[in-house]
Write an enzyme that holds these catalytic residues in place. Structure first.
Site, mmCIF file in Angstrom:
data_model
loop_
_atom_site.group_PDB
_atom_site.id
_atom_site.type_symbol
_atom_site.label_atom_id
_atom_site.label_comp_id
_atom_site.label_asym_id
_atom_site.label_seq_id
_atom_site.Cartn_x
_atom_site.Cartn_y
_atom_site.Cartn_z
ATOM 1 N N ARG A 92 0.846 -1.205 0.000
ATOM 2 C CA ARG A 92 0.000 0.000 0.000
ATOM 3 C C ARG A 92 0.874 1.244 0.000
ATOM 4 O O ARG A 92 0.489 2.277 0.544
ATOM 5 C CB ARG A 92 -0.907 0.007 1.215
ATOM 6 C CG ARG A 92 -0.113 -0.122 2.474
ATOM 7 C CD ARG A 92 -0.801 0.275 3.698
ATOM 8 N NE ARG A 92 -0.044 -0.282 4.816
ATOM 9 C CZ ARG A 92 -0.401 -0.187 6.053
ATOM 10 N NH1 ARG A 92 -1.483 0.460 6.357
ATOM 11 N NH2 ARG A 92 0.347 -0.704 7.003
ATOM 12 N N LYS A 112 1.870 6.637 1.081
ATOM 13 C CA LYS A 112 1.373 5.471 1.815
ATOM 14 C C LYS A 112 -0.152 5.499 1.763
ATOM 15 O O LYS A 112 -0.758 6.450 2.252
ATOM 16 C CB LYS A 112 1.880 5.545 3.256
ATOM 17 C CG LYS A 112 1.767 4.251 4.023
ATOM 18 C CD LYS A 112 2.461 4.378 5.372
ATOM 19 C CE LYS A 112 2.067 3.226 6.284
ATOM 20 N NZ LYS A 112 2.628 3.409 7.637
ATOM 21 N N ARG A 182 15.018 -2.184 4.585
ATOM 22 C CA ARG A 182 14.732 -2.834 5.863
ATOM 23 C C ARG A 182 15.575 -4.097 6.012
ATOM 24 O O ARG A 182 16.118 -4.593 5.012
ATOM 25 C CB ARG A 182 13.253 -3.276 5.884
ATOM 26 C CG ARG A 182 12.286 -2.189 5.515
ATOM 27 C CD ARG A 182 11.169 -2.728 4.612
ATOM 28 N NE ARG A 182 10.416 -1.616 4.017
ATOM 29 C CZ ARG A 182 9.346 -1.056 4.585
ATOM 30 N NH1 ARG A 182 8.885 -1.542 5.691
ATOM 31 N NH2 ARG A 182 8.764 -0.033 4.015
ATOM 32 N N ASP A 251 10.609 -6.549 8.911
ATOM 33 C CA ASP A 251 10.307 -5.666 7.779
ATOM 34 C C ASP A 251 10.016 -4.241 8.269
ATOM 35 O O ASP A 251 9.869 -3.328 7.455
ATOM 36 C CB ASP A 251 9.110 -6.190 6.974
ATOM 37 C CG ASP A 251 7.912 -6.502 7.849
ATOM 38 O OD1 ASP A 251 8.061 -7.298 8.780
ATOM 39 O OD2 ASP A 251 6.837 -5.932 7.630
ATOM 40 N N ASP A 261 7.117 2.853 10.474
ATOM 41 C CA ASP A 261 5.859 2.118 10.583
ATOM 42 C C ASP A 261 5.125 2.355 11.895
ATOM 43 O O ASP A 261 5.226 1.577 12.833
ATOM 44 C CB ASP A 261 6.094 0.621 10.353
ATOM 45 C CG ASP A 261 5.160 0.128 9.282
ATOM 46 O OD1 ASP A 261 3.989 0.525 9.338
ATOM 47 O OD2 ASP A 261 5.600 -0.611 8.384
HETATM 48 P P1 AMP Z 1 2.735 -3.447 8.182
HETATM 49 O O1 AMP Z 1 1.951 -4.208 9.206
HETATM 50 O O2 AMP Z 1 2.243 -2.068 7.998
HETATM 51 O O3 AMP Z 1 4.194 -3.504 8.441
HETATM 52 O O4 AMP Z 1 2.464 -4.177 6.801
HETATM 53 C C1 AMP Z 1 2.806 -5.509 6.563
HETATM 54 C C2 AMP Z 1 2.560 -5.871 5.126
HETATM 55 O O5 AMP Z 1 1.165 -5.806 4.796
HETATM 56 C C3 AMP Z 1 3.261 -4.988 4.113
HETATM 57 O O6 AMP Z 1 3.689 -5.775 3.053
HETATM 58 C C4 AMP Z 1 2.177 -4.041 3.693
HETATM 59 O O7 AMP Z 1 2.425 -3.488 2.429
HETATM 60 C C5 AMP Z 1 0.953 -4.937 3.690
HETATM 61 N N1 AMP Z 1 -0.297 -4.183 3.868
HETATM 62 C C6 AMP Z 1 -0.745 -3.592 4.986
HETATM 63 N N2 AMP Z 1 -1.935 -2.974 4.784
HETATM 64 C C7 AMP Z 1 -2.263 -3.186 3.485
HETATM 65 C C8 AMP Z 1 -3.363 -2.816 2.646
HETATM 66 N N3 AMP Z 1 -4.382 -2.083 3.101
HETATM 67 N N4 AMP Z 1 -3.344 -3.229 1.365
HETATM 68 C C9 AMP Z 1 -2.330 -3.958 0.887
HETATM 69 N N5 AMP Z 1 -1.277 -4.340 1.609
HETATM 70 C C10 AMP Z 1 -1.219 -3.973 2.899
HETATM 71 MG MG MG Z 2 5.652 -2.386 7.622
#
Ligand code: AMP
Ligand code: MG
Length: 491
Positions: A92, A112, A182, A251, A261
Site C-alpha cells: 500500500r 502510503k 529494511r 520488515d 511504521d
Molecule cells: P505493516 O503491518 O504495515 O508492516 O504491513 C505488513 C505488510 O502488509 C506490508 O507488506 C504491507 O504493504 C501490507 N499491507 C498492509 N496494509 C495493506 C493494505 N491495506 N493493502 C495492501 N497491503 C497492505
Molecule cells: Mg511495515
C-alpha cells in the site's frame, strides 16, 4: 504548469533493478490537503506555496506524478511475530523517488495508501484518515523529541470511502525517510539464495548510509556493526521516551536506524515494563521492556543474510557476525545509560550509575506513576521541591530511599542546581503524544470533521521540552475513564 520543486535523483530505481516493481498510484476522486509540513517541505527544497494548492493535493494523493519521479513498489520479506514471510513488499505504498535535501541528505519520498501494487495480496492498498493523521502526529512528535524517525510531509483525503469494518474517509500520507531499506529487504534475497543481490543491496546501503565503510577492510562486517549501533541507539531512545513500537517485525526495522511504521505504537502513561498496546500482540512479544531484545534478535536475522559476504569460510563468518551481534547488548546499555544520566541530571560518569538509574525505575514500578511526569519533576526536586514528584507516586517511600542516594551522587558534581535543572528539562519532555489526546484528535477528525484538536496537539508536540502555561491538559496522563488503551494494525 506549476512547479512544486521536486528535483528527483532516483538511485534506488536506477541502481537496484530487480528490487522493485514499477507501479502507479490509483486515481482518486477528490484530493484534499489535510496538512502540509511546510518546514519539512522547505528543508527538501520544495515550494510550500505550490504544494498547498490543489496541485499539491493531487501530487500527494497520487493523481499527479511530479516530473522526474519513478514510482515503484519495493520488494521485501520479513519475520512477522517470529514467523518468516518470504514475500511482503510495498502493498500500500509507492516510492516516488529521492530528493537530496538542503543539507545534502538523500531522502525517500513515499506515498502510503495510494492503492494496490503487485504486493498487495488481499489488501486494497489504501489507508484511512485516522491512521494517516496518527502517523503524522506521532512521527513528527518523535522527531521533535530528537528520536530518529521517518517524517510526515503531507496528509490528504482522497474523497473515497474505504471499508474497515465501517466506511471511513480514504487518505494518503506522504512519508519521508533516509531510505526504506529494511532488514526484510535483505531477507527477501537471502532466502532465495541470491547472494549477488544481497551483495548489491549491501553495497548500495553502505554507499547511501555508511559511506565511510566503503574502503574499509571488512565493509560488510562494518555494515552489520553500524546497523547494530544505529538500532541500539534508536531503541535506547524509545525506552527513554516510553515509546512502544508495537510491531517490531524485521520488515519494520530500517538499516538507517530510523523508526518506521507507526501502526499500533503508543507511549506509556504509567511506568510498566510489560506494557503492550497492540491488540494482536497477545503474547507480549513486542512489550515495552522486550524491545532491546527484539532489536538484537532482528539484527541476528540481518547478520544471517550477510554471512556469505563477511567471510568465505562459513564458520569464521558465523563467529565474526555472532560477535558483532552479541556486542549489541553493551552498546545498547551504554546508549541507554548515557540518556538516563541526562534524564537524572548527571554530567559525569560513575560506576554505580546503572544501578542508580534502575533504582529510579524500580521506585516507579507498581506506583501508578506517570513515567513522563515523574522524570520531568526530577528537575523540580533538583531545585529543592520534590513535592510535585512525590505527588505522582502512590507511596513515595521507595523514592525517598532512592533520592538519598541520588542527592549524594549529585553532590559530587560541581554543577549549579539551576543549570542542572535546565539541562534535565531538555532531556525529560513535558509533552508527549498522550494516548487519550491522540484519540481525541483522531475522533474529532473522523467523526466531527474538524482538524482543530489535531492541529493544536501537533503544535504542542513540536516543542516537547518547553513547558507553557495553558497547556496543562497536554501534560496530564489519561483520566481513569480512558481505560486500557488498545491499538490496531491494518491501517
Ligand atoms: P505493516 O503491518 O504495515 O508492516 O504491513 C505488513 C505488510 O502488509 C506490508 O507488506 C504491507 O504493504 C501490507 N499491507 C498492509 N496494509 C495493506 C493494505 N491495506 N493493502 C495492501 N497491503 C497492505
Ligand atoms: Mg511495515
Amino acid at each position: 504548469m506549476m512547479n512544486a520543486g521536486f528535483e528527483f535523483d532516483n538511485s534506488y530505481a536506477r541502481e537496484l533493478r530487480g528490487f522493485y516493481v514499477p507501479s502507479k498510484a490509483a486515481e482518486v476522486p477528490q484530493p484534499r490537503l489535510l496538512r502540509l509540513n511546510c518546514g519539512l517541505a522547505v528543508e527538501l527544497g520544495l515550494d510550500p506555496g505550490v504544494l498547498i494548492s490543489s496541485h499539491g493535493a493531487a501530487i500527494f494523493a497520487g493523481n499527479e506524478t511530479p516530473e522526474g519521479a519513478s514510482p515503484l513498489a519495493q520488494v521485501y520479506a520479513g519475520h512477522q511475530f517470529g514467523g518468516f514471510v518470504p514475500r511482503l513488499g510495498d502493498g500500500r505504498a509507492l516510492l516516488l523517488g529521492e530528493v537530496v535535501d538542503r543539507s545534502g541528505r538523500r531522502r525517500d519520498i513515499q506515498l502510503k495508501g495510494s492503492g494496490r501494487t503487485s504486493f498487495s495480496r488481499g489488501g486494497d492498498g489504501k489507508a484511512t484518515i485516522g491512521p494517516v493523521l496518527r502517523e503524522y502526529l506521532i512521527s513528527e512528535a518523535m522527531h521533535a523529541l530528537g528520536i530518529p524517525t521517518t517524517r510526515a510531509l503531507a496528509g490528504v483525503t482522497t474523497g473515497e470511502r474505504i471499508f474497515r469494518g465501517e466506511e471511513l474517509p480514504g487518505a494518503v500520507l506522504t512519508r519521508v525517510a533516509a531510505s526504506h531499506i529494511r532488514v526484510g529487504t535483505f531477507q527477501f534475497f537471502a532466502a532465495r539464495g541470491e547472494v549477488e543481490k544481497v551483495k548489491q543491496l549491501a553495497d548500495y546501503s553502505i554507499a547511501r548510509h555508511y559511506p565511510e565503510l566503503r574502503d574499509s577492510e571488512s565493509p560488510y562486517l562494518g555494515f552489520l556493526s553500524a546497523v547494530r549501533d544505529a538500532q541500539a541507539q534508536l531503541v535506547a531512545r524509545w525506552m527513554h521516551a516510553g515509546f512502544v513500537h508495537g510491531v517490531m517485525n524485521t520488515d519494520n526495522m530500517t538499516i538507517s536506524g530510523e523508526t518506521i511504521d507507526y501502526g499500533p505504537c503508543a507511549f506509556i502513561d504509567g511506568y510498566d515494563p510489560n506494557a503492550v498496546f497492540s491488540s494482536i500482540d497477545t503474547l507480549g512479544r513486542y512489550a515495552y521492556d522486550q524491545q532491546p531484545l527484539i532489536a538484537r534478535w532482528n539484527l541476528g536475522r540481518l547478520a544471517e543474510t550477510l554471512l556469505p559476504l563477511i567471510d568465505a569460510d562459513m564458520d569464521r563468518a558465523i563467529q565474526l557476525a555472532g560477535d558483532a551481534v552479541n556486542r549489541f547488548v553493551d552498546h545498547y546499555v551504554a546508549y541507554w545509560l548515557g540518556g538516563m544520566r541526562a534524564k537524572l541530571g548527571l554530567s559525569d560518569s560513575e560506576d554505580d550509575d546503572l544501578e542508580l538509574a534502575n533504582g529510579f525505575l524500580a521506585a516507579l514500578e507498581g506506583q501508578n506513576a506517570d513515567y513522563t511526569l515523574a522524570f520531568r519533576r526530577l528537575s523540580e526536586a533538583v531545585r529543592g521541591d520534590d513535592a510535585p514528584l512525590r505527588a505522582v507516586l502512590d507511596d513515595a517511600s521507595a523514592y525517598d530511599l532512592w533520592a538519598d542516594r541520588w542527592r549524594a551522587r549529585l553532590s559530587r558534581e560541581r554543577v549549579s542546581a539551576e543549570a542542572r535543572a535546565d539541562a534535565m528539562n531538555q532531556a525529560n519532555p513535558i509533552y508527549i503524544p498522550r494516548n487519550h489526546k491522540v484519540e481525541e484528535a483522531l475522533t474529532a477528525a473522523v467523526e466531527s470533521r474538524t482538524l482543530e484538536p489535531f492541529e493544536n496537539l501537533l503544535e504542542v508536540l513540536e516543542n516537547p521540552f518547553d513547558e507553557k502555561e495553558g497547556l496543562e491538559a497536554y501534560a496530564s496522563p489519561a483520566p481513569a475513564s480512558f481505560g486500557h488503551y488498545r491499538t490496531f494494525c491494518g491501517t
